[in-house]
Write an enzyme that holds these catalytic residues in place. Structure first.
Site, mmCIF file in Angstrom:
data_model
loop_
_atom_site.group_PDB
_atom_site.id
_atom_site.type_symbol
_atom_site.label_atom_id
_atom_site.label_comp_id
_atom_site.label_asym_id
_atom_site.label_seq_id
_atom_site.Cartn_x
_atom_site.Cartn_y
_atom_site.Cartn_z
ATOM 1 N N CYS A 182 0.866 -1.181 0.000
ATOM 2 C CA CYS A 182 0.000 0.000 0.000
ATOM 3 C C CYS A 182 0.902 1.229 0.000
ATOM 4 O O CYS A 182 2.099 1.125 -0.303
ATOM 5 C CB CYS A 182 -0.945 -0.002 1.209
ATOM 6 S SG CYS A 182 -0.106 0.241 2.787
ATOM 7 N N ARG A 183 0.377 2.363 0.344
ATOM 8 C CA ARG A 183 1.162 3.601 0.268
ATOM 9 C C ARG A 183 2.219 3.680 1.365
ATOM 10 O O ARG A 183 3.386 3.963 1.114
ATOM 11 C CB ARG A 183 0.224 4.812 0.345
ATOM 12 C CG ARG A 183 0.901 6.158 0.097
ATOM 13 C CD ARG A 183 -0.135 7.272 0.260
ATOM 14 N NE ARG A 183 0.422 8.593 0.056
ATOM 15 C CZ ARG A 183 0.423 9.255 -1.101
ATOM 16 N NH1 ARG A 183 -0.076 8.684 -2.175
ATOM 17 N NH2 ARG A 183 0.923 10.466 -1.193
#
Length: 379
Positions: free
Chosen positions: A74-75
């Site tokens: 994810c980020r």
């Protein structure tokens, strides 16, 4: 089983080895995934957003290959850990990329472009940011071109190569990432060179590139020619090494040309880019290898040797803009293809001029996101 941490360096090894048991699972939204993701064709990549895993009735885990090891991405790593724990509870062999794409954006990977008896050129790929920098080594001396802000990467690389960094150069004032040029030069006791045109109003110490037509690196004196190539920015400068390798900055990419609009003068700078393409660049031989400062699609732009670059002959054949000899048509085409601007570019430019201070967390925030410095070609 338990969720296993995965570093960016370990993930790069999976990619290099083309690990046939590995799958990348990105759990951000489809929009975020489309805009910025880990670029590789060595491993399969799937996108299933977090919301689908949180809705137990969807049983989203059934859409994940059960016989593979799964790298969840994810980020920043937090969302990925939520999904990783869900998969772990279902018995998956699951890994979580430490700090997500933010860590990937700070990972550097060196590839040798060419090595002769008396000199060596290394391309340093910043994998998640699409940035490329270079270390030229000869006779115990080194030149670094377009370094990122993580200066220890270059200091360590030069040390491994048995060289002292003598020159640090920026091809232009970067807008998509924070330059490590001035900081690296200070740390290495080297000269920092950039065009004076780029640094108008700046509050950083530098040596104007205009004072050096030729830069000599090492006892064997590898010749580095300064080639003014304005267009992406007014003072953009490329470097021709040993008459064969062009460090082109953001002027010419494997897949396009440098965008001319970030200074708010798209048509004026596009005209300068035309003069560069059909002037300075046109005079270079077909077998000159272009080595740019960025890549957009690593799977398309990196060759078999692992570095991003291509002979000018190939780029000219594939780039319709470089075959558009009419100045007015070229200008309109270039100005019309610029697309979305790099994230936070105005602030990054101010940081690179020394007019805005940014600590480590702020620098990380400013740099998060994809590289968008190119005008793409169509053929």
């Amino acid at each position: 089983m338990a969720v296993q941490p995965l570093s960016a360096a370990e993930l790069q090894r999976w990619i290099e080895q083309k690990d046939d048991r590995a799958v990348l699972l990105d759990v951000r939204s489809a929009k975020e995934f489309a805009e910025w993701k880990i670029q590789t064709d060595a491993l399969p990549s799937i996108n299933i957003p977090l919301a689908q895993f949180e809705d137990a009735s969807l049983e989203a885990w059934k859409n994940v290959p059960a016989d593979r090891k799964i790298a969840v991405i994810c980020r920043r790593g937090r969302t990925a850990m939520i999904v990783a724990k869900i998969l772990d509870a279902q018995g998956f062999d699951v890994y979580c990329l430490n700090k997500g794409l933010q860590e990937w954006s700070q990972f550097y990977h060196g590839v040798t472009v060419t090595e002769a008896d008396d000199w060596k050129l290394i391309q340093v790929l910043r994998m998640g940011k699409g940035c490329l920098s270079y270390l030229l080594v000869s006779g115990g001396e080194a030149l670094v071109c377009d370094p990122g802000r993580h200066v220890e990467e270059y200091l360590q690389l030069a040390e491994r190569e048995g060289a002292k960094i003598r020159y640090v150069v920026d091809t232009h004032l970067h807008a998509d990432h924070i330059s490590g040029g001035q900081h690296l030069a200070r740390a290495a006791g080297a000269e920092y060179l950039i065009s004076a045109v780029e640094m108008e109003g700046a509050e950083l110490a530098y040596v104007p590139l205009e004072q050096h037509d030729v830069i000599r690196v090492g006892a064997v004196a590898v010749k580095v020619l300064r080639v003014p190539t304005p267009g992406h920015t007014p003072g953009s400068t490329s470097f021709l090494i040993a008459d064969r390798y062009l460090l082109s900055g953001d002027t010419v990419f494997v897949g396009g040309l440098g965008r001319p609009d970030l200074g708010g003068k798209a048509h004026e700078w596009a005209q300068k880019l035309y003069e560069t393409v059909f002037g300075a660049i046109a005079r270079l031989a077909d077998d000159v290898v272009v080595l740019p400062a960025h890549f957009s699609d690593l799977t398309r732009e990196a060759g078999a040797a692992g570095y991003v670059g291509a002979p000018l002959q190939e780029i000219r054949a594939n780039n319709d803009l470089m075959r558009t000899a009419d100045p007015a048509q070229f200008t309109e085409l270039v100005a019309g293809r610029v697309g979305a601007a790099p994230p936070n570019y105005a602030e990054i430019v101010q940081v690179n001029r020394g007019l805005l201070a940014a600590d480590g967390d702020k620098q990380l925030e400013l740099e998060t996101g994809p590289n968008r410095c190119a005008v793409k070609h169509t053929s």
